[in-house]
Design a protein around this motif. Sequence first.
Motif, mmCIF file in Angstrom:
data_model
loop_
_atom_site.group_PDB
_atom_site.id
_atom_site.type_symbol
_atom_site.label_atom_id
_atom_site.label_comp_id
_atom_site.label_asym_id
_atom_site.label_seq_id
_atom_site.Cartn_x
_atom_site.Cartn_y
_atom_site.Cartn_z
ATOM 1 N N SER A 93 37.739 42.581 33.644
ATOM 2 C CA SER A 93 36.743 42.486 34.695
ATOM 3 C C SER A 93 35.939 41.200 34.568
ATOM 4 O O SER A 93 35.661 40.546 35.572
ATOM 5 C CB SER A 93 35.797 43.687 34.650
ATOM 6 O OG SER A 93 36.508 44.869 34.909
ATOM 7 N N LYS A 94 35.602 40.817 33.355
ATOM 8 C CA LYS A 94 34.854 39.582 33.121
ATOM 9 C C LYS A 94 35.681 38.377 33.561
ATOM 10 O O LYS A 94 35.175 37.476 34.234
ATOM 11 C CB LYS A 94 34.484 39.474 31.637
ATOM 12 C CG LYS A 94 33.657 38.275 31.283
ATOM 13 C CD LYS A 94 33.319 38.269 29.804
ATOM 14 C CE LYS A 94 32.607 36.988 29.416
ATOM 15 N NZ LYS A 94 32.382 36.904 27.976
ATOM 16 N N ASP A 95 36.956 38.354 33.204
ATOM 17 C CA ASP A 95 37.835 37.256 33.616
ATOM 18 C C ASP A 95 38.051 37.263 35.128
ATOM 19 O O ASP A 95 38.053 36.208 35.760
ATOM 20 C CB ASP A 95 39.172 37.322 32.883
ATOM 21 C CG ASP A 95 39.099 36.763 31.470
ATOM 22 O OD1 ASP A 95 38.215 35.936 31.195
ATOM 23 O OD2 ASP A 95 39.939 37.152 30.645
ATOM 24 N N THR B 46 36.020 38.292 37.382
ATOM 25 C CA THR B 46 34.784 37.780 37.977
ATOM 26 C C THR B 46 34.718 36.269 37.857
ATOM 27 O O THR B 46 34.388 35.575 38.820
ATOM 28 C CB THR B 46 33.556 38.431 37.306
ATOM 29 O OG1 THR B 46 33.614 39.844 37.523
ATOM 30 C CG2 THR B 46 32.258 37.890 37.870
#
Length: 145
Positions: free
Chosen positions: A25-27, A29
């Motif tokens: 999810s961080k990547d 985003t």
Amino acid sequence: MKLIVLTLVVFCSLVAVTTNSVAQSKDQTAVSQAVEHLRLLMISPDKAKLEAIAADDLSYGHSSGKIEDKAAFVEALTSGTSDFVSIELVDQTITVVDNTALVRHKLMGETLDKGKPGQVKLSVLLVWIKQKGNWKLLARQAVKI
């Protein structure tokens, strides 16, 4: 004893899945933000920022079949040869695998290439790679829709 081992295995598996989902999810985003930054740069080009967002080995494919390297991509946008007045991206999906991201979307835009107004409707595949903590555009291919 078997119950304790089984409980630990299940717990560790859940932690690994959760950690992977958070990282993904961080990547995703970060890639989404890079795509938006690219969209804005295509409307209001800045040579230094375009050079910074593109990988050195960029392969930029147009719907006409024309392929540009990094230098040609930057030159086309900064010279006005490729002039986007507006760009809207819809139906975007992002898939991250290790340090590579695949982005698909539909691009609708208004152009003013060489002073001639036009419209584009494209289906686009972007390939991004993570280099030194930053997402860089490695490849792009568009087809007319």
